[in-house]
Write a protein that holds these residues in place. Sequence first.
Motif, PDB file in Angstrom:
ATOM      1  N   TYR A  22       0.840  -1.194   0.000  1.00  0.00           N
ATOM      2  CA  TYR A  22       0.000   0.000   0.000  1.00  0.00           C
ATOM      3  C   TYR A  22       0.876   1.244   0.000  1.00  0.00           C
ATOM      4  O   TYR A  22       1.850   1.331   0.748  1.00  0.00           O
ATOM      5  CB  TYR A  22      -0.902   0.036   1.238  1.00  0.00           C
ATOM      6  CG  TYR A  22      -1.987  -1.009   1.221  1.00  0.00           C
ATOM      7  CD1 TYR A  22      -3.100  -0.867   0.398  1.00  0.00           C
ATOM      8  CD2 TYR A  22      -1.910  -2.140   2.022  1.00  0.00           C
ATOM      9  CE1 TYR A  22      -4.096  -1.816   0.364  1.00  0.00           C
ATOM     10  CE2 TYR A  22      -2.907  -3.096   2.009  1.00  0.00           C
ATOM     11  CZ  TYR A  22      -3.998  -2.930   1.180  1.00  0.00           C
ATOM     12  OH  TYR A  22      -4.989  -3.867   1.159  1.00  0.00           O
ATOM     13  N   ASP A  26      -0.466   8.092  -1.858  1.00  0.00           N
ATOM     14  CA  ASP A  26      -1.125   8.177  -3.162  1.00  0.00           C
ATOM     15  C   ASP A  26      -2.465   7.451  -3.197  1.00  0.00           C
ATOM     16  O   ASP A  26      -3.076   7.351  -4.257  1.00  0.00           O
ATOM     17  CB  ASP A  26      -0.224   7.571  -4.248  1.00  0.00           C
ATOM     18  CG  ASP A  26       1.078   8.325  -4.405  1.00  0.00           C
ATOM     19  OD1 ASP A  26       1.084   9.545  -4.145  1.00  0.00           O
ATOM     20  OD2 ASP A  26       2.080   7.692  -4.783  1.00  0.00           O
ATOM     21  N   SER A  27      -2.895   6.886  -2.076  1.00  0.00           N
ATOM     22  CA  SER A  27      -4.122   6.084  -2.016  1.00  0.00           C
ATOM     23  C   SER A  27      -4.102   5.007  -3.099  1.00  0.00           C
ATOM     24  O   SER A  27      -5.020   4.857  -3.888  1.00  0.00           O
ATOM     25  CB  SER A  27      -5.360   6.962  -2.166  1.00  0.00           C
ATOM     26  OG  SER A  27      -5.429   7.905  -1.136  1.00  0.00           O
ATOM     27  N   THR A  28      -3.006   4.247  -3.126  1.00  0.00           N
ATOM     28  CA  THR A  28      -2.797   3.239  -4.160  1.00  0.00           C
ATOM     29  C   THR A  28      -2.387   1.919  -3.537  1.00  0.00           C
ATOM     30  O   THR A  28      -1.578   1.881  -2.608  1.00  0.00           O
ATOM     31  CB  THR A  28      -1.683   3.698  -5.126  1.00  0.00           C
ATOM     32  OG1 THR A  28      -2.031   4.971  -5.664  1.00  0.00           O
ATOM     33  CG2 THR A  28      -1.486   2.723  -6.260  1.00  0.00           C
ATOM     34  N   THR A  54      -9.597  -6.135  -4.255  1.00  0.00           N
ATOM     35  CA  THR A  54     -10.228  -4.825  -4.461  1.00  0.00           C
ATOM     36  C   THR A  54      -9.623  -3.873  -3.436  1.00  0.00           C
ATOM     37  O   THR A  54      -9.133  -4.298  -2.394  1.00  0.00           O
ATOM     38  CB  THR A  54     -11.754  -4.877  -4.264  1.00  0.00           C
ATOM     39  OG1 THR A  54     -12.046  -5.335  -2.944  1.00  0.00           O
ATOM     40  CG2 THR A  54     -12.405  -5.794  -5.283  1.00  0.00           C
ATOM     41  N   ARG A  57     -12.736   2.286  -1.292  1.00  0.00           N
ATOM     42  CA  ARG A  57     -13.328   3.317  -2.154  1.00  0.00           C
ATOM     43  C   ARG A  57     -12.395   4.524  -2.210  1.00  0.00           C
ATOM     44  O   ARG A  57     -11.883   4.982  -1.199  1.00  0.00           O
ATOM     45  CB  ARG A  57     -14.686   3.733  -1.598  1.00  0.00           C
ATOM     46  CG  ARG A  57     -15.415   4.696  -2.527  1.00  0.00           C
ATOM     47  CD  ARG A  57     -16.803   5.001  -2.036  1.00  0.00           C
ATOM     48  NE  ARG A  57     -17.573   3.771  -2.013  1.00  0.00           N
ATOM     49  CZ  ARG A  57     -18.524   3.509  -1.132  1.00  0.00           C
ATOM     50  NH1 ARG A  57     -18.831   4.372  -0.210  1.00  0.00           N
ATOM     51  NH2 ARG A  57     -19.177   2.369  -1.175  1.00  0.00           N
ATOM     52  N   TRP A  59      -9.514   4.513  -3.694  1.00  0.00           N
ATOM     53  CA  TRP A  59      -8.154   4.043  -3.905  1.00  0.00           C
ATOM     54  C   TRP A  59      -8.038   3.443  -5.302  1.00  0.00           C
ATOM     55  O   TRP A  59      -9.019   3.014  -5.897  1.00  0.00           O
ATOM     56  CB  TRP A  59      -7.787   2.976  -2.875  1.00  0.00           C
ATOM     57  CG  TRP A  59      -7.430   3.544  -1.539  1.00  0.00           C
ATOM     58  CD1 TRP A  59      -8.199   4.372  -0.774  1.00  0.00           C
ATOM     59  CD2 TRP A  59      -6.240   3.328  -0.823  1.00  0.00           C
ATOM     60  NE1 TRP A  59      -7.550   4.678   0.384  1.00  0.00           N
ATOM     61  CE2 TRP A  59      -6.335   4.039   0.384  1.00  0.00           C
ATOM     62  CE3 TRP A  59      -5.094   2.599  -1.073  1.00  0.00           C
ATOM     63  CZ2 TRP A  59      -5.324   4.037   1.323  1.00  0.00           C
ATOM     64  CZ3 TRP A  59      -4.092   2.590  -0.127  1.00  0.00           C
ATOM     65  CH2 TRP A  59      -4.210   3.317   1.056  1.00  0.00           C
ATOM     66  N   GLU A  60      -6.821   3.395  -5.810  1.00  0.00           N
ATOM     67  CA  GLU A  60      -6.547   2.807  -7.114  1.00  0.00           C
ATOM     68  C   GLU A  60      -5.714   1.549  -6.918  1.00  0.00           C
ATOM     69  O   GLU A  60      -4.836   1.501  -6.067  1.00  0.00           O
ATOM     70  CB  GLU A  60      -5.774   3.808  -7.975  1.00  0.00           C
ATOM     71  CG  GLU A  60      -5.445   3.298  -9.344  1.00  0.00           C
ATOM     72  CD  GLU A  60      -4.632   4.305 -10.144  1.00  0.00           C
ATOM     73  OE1 GLU A  60      -4.298   3.975 -11.281  1.00  0.00           O
ATOM     74  OE2 GLU A  60      -4.313   5.378  -9.630  1.00  0.00           O
ATOM     75  N   VAL A  61      -5.994   0.517  -7.721  1.00  0.00           N
ATOM     76  CA  VAL A  61      -5.194  -0.708  -7.701  1.00  0.00           C
ATOM     77  C   VAL A  61      -4.301  -0.706  -8.937  1.00  0.00           C
ATOM     78  O   VAL A  61      -4.780  -0.583 -10.059  1.00  0.00           O
ATOM     79  CB  VAL A  61      -6.083  -1.972  -7.702  1.00  0.00           C
ATOM     80  CG1 VAL A  61      -5.225  -3.223  -7.776  1.00  0.00           C
ATOM     81  CG2 VAL A  61      -6.975  -2.010  -6.486  1.00  0.00           C
ATOM     82  N   VAL A  62      -3.005  -0.813  -8.717  1.00  0.00           N
ATOM     83  CA  VAL A  62      -2.040  -0.895  -9.819  1.00  0.00           C
ATOM     84  C   VAL A  62      -1.523  -2.323  -9.836  1.00  0.00           C
ATOM     85  O   VAL A  62      -0.966  -2.801  -8.846  1.00  0.00           O
ATOM     86  CB  VAL A  62      -0.873   0.100  -9.630  1.00  0.00           C
ATOM     87  CG1 VAL A  62       0.177  -0.084 -10.701  1.00  0.00           C
ATOM     88  CG2 VAL A  62      -1.394   1.520  -9.600  1.00  0.00           C
ATOM     89  N   ARG A  63      -1.731  -2.998 -10.957  1.00  0.00           N
ATOM     90  CA  ARG A  63      -1.272  -4.390 -11.102  1.00  0.00           C
ATOM     91  C   ARG A  63      -0.050  -4.403 -12.014  1.00  0.00           C
ATOM     92  O   ARG A  63      -0.153  -4.074 -13.185  1.00  0.00           O
ATOM     93  CB  ARG A  63      -2.375  -5.263 -11.669  1.00  0.00           C
ATOM     94  CG  ARG A  63      -3.564  -5.377 -10.732  1.00  0.00           C
ATOM     95  CD  ARG A  63      -4.667  -6.218 -11.347  1.00  0.00           C
ATOM     96  NE  ARG A  63      -5.859  -6.204 -10.533  1.00  0.00           N
ATOM     97  CZ  ARG A  63      -6.122  -7.067  -9.557  1.00  0.00           C
ATOM     98  NH1 ARG A  63      -5.276  -8.031  -9.303  1.00  0.00           N
ATOM     99  NH2 ARG A  63      -7.228  -6.967  -8.853  1.00  0.00           N
TER     100      ARG A  63
END
Length: 124
Positions: A22, A26-28, A54, A57, A59-63
């Motif tokens: 986490y 950056d809320s990522t 997931t 709310r 936040w962004e998920v970077v794969r």
Amino acid sequence: MSPVRRCSRTACGRPAVATLTYVYADSTAVLGPLATYAEPHCYDLCAEHSERLTAPRGWEVVRLLDGSAPARPSGDDLEALANAVREAARPQERAAGAGGGGRGADPREVARRGHLRVLRSPDN
């Protein structure tokens, strides 16, 4: 202790395949290939939990893709495959008529076998 790292999720004993980190500033949430060694503030996840991940709310998920993992076909890949199958399924008379020097013939085309074409090099 087992040399295989296990999923960090409670009651999950499957082997870990990805590492979740986490970035609070950056809320990522960053999900990448399994880290070389276990970090104290990272979470190791199994294949099932990494696919279903997931984020909260907002936040962004970077794969991050693992270069050794097989890539999933894109929409363009599937469309190209469908077009190749359609062309190969055409009757041979129509395909031979189109490639036999008619209006639609490609001047760079040297030979044809089924739906595959051999093209002359642009240098020649």
